[in-house]
Structures are given as structure tokens and as C-alpha cells.
Scaffold this active site. Structure first.
Site, PDB file in Angstrom:
ATOM      1  N   ALA A  96     -14.456 -16.951 -64.518  1.00 28.19           N
ATOM      2  CA  ALA A  96     -14.776 -17.329 -63.131  1.00 28.19           C
ATOM      3  C   ALA A  96     -14.072 -16.468 -62.090  1.00 28.19           C
ATOM      4  CB  ALA A  96     -14.417 -18.803 -62.907  1.00 28.19           C
TER       5      ALA A  96
ATOM      6  N   ARG B 135     -12.603 -24.932 -62.704  1.00 27.37           N
ATOM      7  CA  ARG B 135     -11.427 -25.623 -63.246  1.00 27.37           C
ATOM      8  C   ARG B 135     -10.113 -25.287 -62.551  1.00 27.37           C
ATOM      9  NH1 ARG B 135     -14.910 -24.952 -67.402  1.00 27.37           N
ATOM     10  NH2 ARG B 135     -15.229 -26.740 -68.773  1.00 27.37           N
TER      11      ARG B 135
ATOM     12  N   GLN C 279     -18.202 -15.660 -69.534  1.00 27.47           N
ATOM     13  CA  GLN C 279     -18.231 -17.120 -69.541  1.00 27.47           C
ATOM     14  C   GLN C 279     -18.995 -17.639 -68.315  1.00 27.47           C
ATOM     15  OE1 GLN C 279     -13.727 -16.978 -70.085  1.00 27.47           O
ATOM     16  NE2 GLN C 279     -14.203 -18.885 -71.085  1.00 27.47           N
TER      17      GLN C 279
ATOM     18  N   HIS D  35     -22.118 -18.643 -72.038  1.00 26.35           N
ATOM     19  CA  HIS D  35     -22.463 -19.980 -71.549  1.00 26.35           C
ATOM     20  C   HIS D  35     -23.854 -20.004 -70.909  1.00 26.35           C
ATOM     21  CE1 HIS D  35     -17.853 -20.823 -71.362  1.00 26.35           C
ATOM     22  NE2 HIS D  35     -18.331 -20.862 -72.590  1.00 26.35           N
TER      23      HIS D  35
ATOM     24  N   CYS E 225     -42.167 -26.449 -75.474  1.00 25.94           N
ATOM     25  CA  CYS E 225     -42.921 -25.335 -76.074  1.00 25.94           C
ATOM     26  C   CYS E 225     -42.168 -24.003 -75.989  1.00 25.94           C
ATOM     27  CB  CYS E 225     -44.294 -25.205 -75.416  1.00 25.94           C
ATOM     28  SG  CYS E 225     -44.249 -24.460 -73.764  1.00 25.94           S
TER      29      CYS E 225
ATOM     30  N   ASN F 242      -5.659 -11.515 -64.406  1.00 27.59           N
ATOM     31  CA  ASN F 242      -5.945 -12.860 -63.911  1.00 27.59           C
ATOM     32  C   ASN F 242      -4.850 -13.250 -62.930  1.00 27.59           C
ATOM     33  OD1 ASN F 242      -7.762 -15.185 -64.193  1.00 27.59           O
ATOM     34  ND2 ASN F 242      -5.973 -16.273 -64.947  1.00 27.59           N
TER      35      ASN F 242
END
Length: 253
Positions: free
Chosen positions: A11, A23, A90, A110, A121, A217
């Protein structure tokens, strides 16, 4: 021979493009835990009002209207330089596709909001077409005519290709990510807290295979101890810089 770089994005790469994470401290689900229901497969299948809410929420979400940021574009540059062998993500915002990375390198762990399908179908739909018609059809059903059923419309439920809670990951996505990450010369983790399994398991597997790991990060992750390089700078500027340095080093060989 060119260096092979595998990348796992979370993210954090998209927050710079205006998409709040789910999160983090200010995450959508941290502040509004009831909204996890938007991506609950049981609610979607069995309750019309939950389906309508899910579709409306996704259409109005920043995920739908976001545009790729500088970090996404940097990964396109890395691919064009012939160095990117895997872009496992992700995120389901389809921003790597919008930026211009090729579909044979992207693995949407994801799923993706960019496409949808009929759950009966399996007809494929562009989500943009469904969103454009959502006011007329708030609970989208499949209009494909079935020759083996007297040419009647299928009428199955349509769902985005995002992986909802209670659903399996896309077929083969994790296996392909494991294979390419363990065969790479480097693994870069960009903007993932590495809390969500099984996607996060790519990191210890790559480490076990002796692949040097970079984790970029803002916050700490549970696998920081496995990283050869930790970068806690703003991804929107730090990733383009890392890409430029890597390409320059390769070209200078």
C-alpha cells in the site's frame, strides 16, 4: 547479462498517489472497521444491499480514480532497462498497469479492480464499463446470452477481480512470485508492512535462497532483520532515486 530484480509492492507505493492504506494508523479499516464488509465474499454473495454498497463504495473510492505516481513510473523505467523480472503487488488498484508495466511481469496477488467477471459463466468485463453504468444497474448482473440456454441472459452476479476476504488468491500467482523472487539477483520490497500472509512469505523464502533484500517502507516490518538494506525515506522520491542509481550502475559495468 543484466541483473534480475524482483519487486514486491504494498500500500505504501500507492499512498503517494492519493490512495489511503487499509491497515496503517490512518488506514481505512483502522478508522472504519465496518468497511471490511465491502470485500467480504459471504456478504457479497448473499445480501443484495451489501453488494450494492460494495459496488458504490468501490466506485467512489480513491482506488478507482487514482493515477500512478512517480514511484509507479520508476518501476516502468526499471522494466524498460531490462532489469525487472517480477512485479508482485499486494495492491488491487491497477496502478502498475496504468503506469505502463507489462502484464507478463505483474502478478496481482490480491487481484485487481481493473477487470471483473461473471461468477456464473466467467465472462470477463472491464470494470470501467460497469462503473459507468452503475447508476442504471446498482447490482450488476451478467447480460451475456447463453446459446445452450435458449439465448437467455446468463444473469450471474458480476464481481470485480479483487480478492475478497474468504476467497483464494488467483491461481498460480503465489507460485510464480516464489519462483521469480528466489531466482532473482535482488528482491526489493516497496511500501509493504509485510503483515499479510501469504504474500509476505515471499521475503523469507527469497532470503533462504540467498537473495539480497532491500526493504523500503516508512515503518518497521517483521522481516527487517532479513534485509541487507533498509530505506525509511519517502517512497515517491526514494524509489526513483534507487532505480536511477541501479540503472546507472548496470550501464557503467
Amino acid at each position: 547479462m543484466s541483473k534480475k530484480i524482483a519487486v514486491l509492492t504494498g500500500a505504501g507505493i500507492s499512498t503517494s498517489a492519493g490512495i489511503p492504506d487499509f491497515r496503517g494508523p490512518d488506514g481505512v479499516w483502522t478508522k472504519h472497521p465496518e468497511q471490511t464488509k465491502v470485500y467480504d465474499i459471504e456478504a457479497f454473495l448473499y445480501h443484495k444491499e451489501d453488494r450494492e454498497y460494495s459496488w458504490r463504495w468501490q466506485k467512489e473510492s480513491p482506488v478507482w480514480n487514482a493515477q500512478p505516481g512517480t514511484a509507479h513510473k520508476a518501476l516502468v523505467k526499471l522494466e524498460q532497462a531490462g532489469l525487472l523480472t517480477l512485479l508482485a503487488t499486494q495492491n488491487f488498484d491497477a496502478l502498475h498497469e496504468k503506469a505502463g508495466n507489462s502484464s507478463d511481469i505483474i502478478v496481482n496477488l490480491h487481484g485487481t479492480i481493473g477487470t471483473s467477471h461473471c461468477m456464473k459463466c466467467h465472462a470477463k468485463y472491464d470494470t470501467a464499463d460497469i462503473m459507468a453504468n452503475l447508476d442504471n444497474e446498482p447490482d450488476p448482473h451478467c447480460h451475456r446470452r447463453l446459446p445452450y440456454n435458449g439465448n437467455m441472459p446468463c444473469n450471474g452476479l458480476i464481481k470485480t477481480d479483487v480478492v475478497y476476504f474468504g476467497e483464494a488468491l488467483p491461481d498460480g500467482a503465489l507460485e510464480k512470485s516464489y519462483r521469480l523472487a528466489t531466482q532473482a539477483d535482488e528482491l526489493w520490497v516497496i511500501g509493504s508492512t509485510l503483515e499479510v500472509m501469504p504474500a509476505a512469505s515471499i521475503v523469507p523464502l527469497a532470503a533462504e535462497a540467498g537473495v539480497p533484500i532491500t526493504i523500503m517502507n516508512m515503518g518497521r516490518t517483521q522481516y527487517d532483520r532479513l534485509a541487507d538494506r533498509l530505506i525509511h525515506d519517502d517512497i515517491a522520491t526514494a524509489l526513483p532515486q534507487l532505480v536511477d542509481e541501479t540503472i546507472a550502475a548496470e550501464q557503467g559495468k
